[in-house]
Every structure is written in structure tokens, then in C-alpha cells.
Design an enzyme around this catalytic site. Structure first.
Site, PDB file in Angstrom:
ATOM      1  CG  LEU A  31     -14.443   3.510   3.953  1.00  0.00           C
ATOM      2  CD1 LEU A  31     -15.555   4.543   3.901  1.00  0.00           C
ATOM      3  CD2 LEU A  31     -13.453   3.723   2.828  1.00  0.00           C
ATOM      4  CG  ASP A  32      -7.803   3.236   7.068  1.00  0.00           C
ATOM      5  OD1 ASP A  32      -7.995   4.277   6.384  1.00  0.00           O
ATOM      6  OD2 ASP A  32      -6.852   2.467   6.851  1.00  0.00           O
ATOM      7  CB  SER A  33      -8.555   7.475  10.570  1.00  0.00           C
ATOM      8  OG  SER A  33      -7.262   6.909  10.642  1.00  0.00           O
TER       9      SER A  33
END
Length: 73
Positions: A31-33
Site C-alpha cells: 500500500l502506498d499513500s
């Protein structure tokens, strides 16, 4: 709150919810921002609340759950 977020994340990523603990990092889940923003928007809709996104140091699922719980309450 953690259980709800873990279930949402597991369903979204198509993984077993048992793989997600409070110490699981967002990075380890891939997961990224942007993913976090989308998750929070979905949870806002589900919970019927607005969650401020001013906290940038969230790195684990537990921290995310705690932060969202603080914002909801």
C-alpha cells in the site's frame, strides 16, 4: 476499529484477514499513500464521518486503526 479495517483491507487485497496484524506495515501489503487515501475515503463513506488526513506518519495497520478511531470519536 482494527478488525473492520483489517477485513476491508483483506477484501480489497484479496488476502486472508489473518495475515493482517496491528504490526503489519502498509508497505509490506504493497500500500502506498494513494491507497491509504482511497481506503480512508471508503471508510468515511461507510462510517458516515469525515476523517482528516493531516497525519503522515502512519506506517502500520494498528496506527491507521488508532488514527481513524481518534478521528471518528
Amino acid at each position: 476499529m482494527f478488525e473492520r479495517i483489517a477485513e476491508y483491507t483483506a477484501n480489497t487485497l484479496d488476502i486472508d484477514v489473518e495475515e493482517i496484524t496491528r504490526d503489519t506495515t502498509l508497505k509490506s501489503l504493497g500500500l502506498d499513500s494513494l491507497d491509504v487515501v482511497e481506503m480512508i475515503e471508503d471508510l468515511e463513506n461507510e462510517l458516515g464521518v469525515e476523517i482528516s488526513l493531516d497525519r503522515q506518519e502512519i506506517t502500520t495497520m494498528g496506527e491507521m486503526a488508532d488514527y481513524i478511531e481518534e478521528q471518528v470519536n
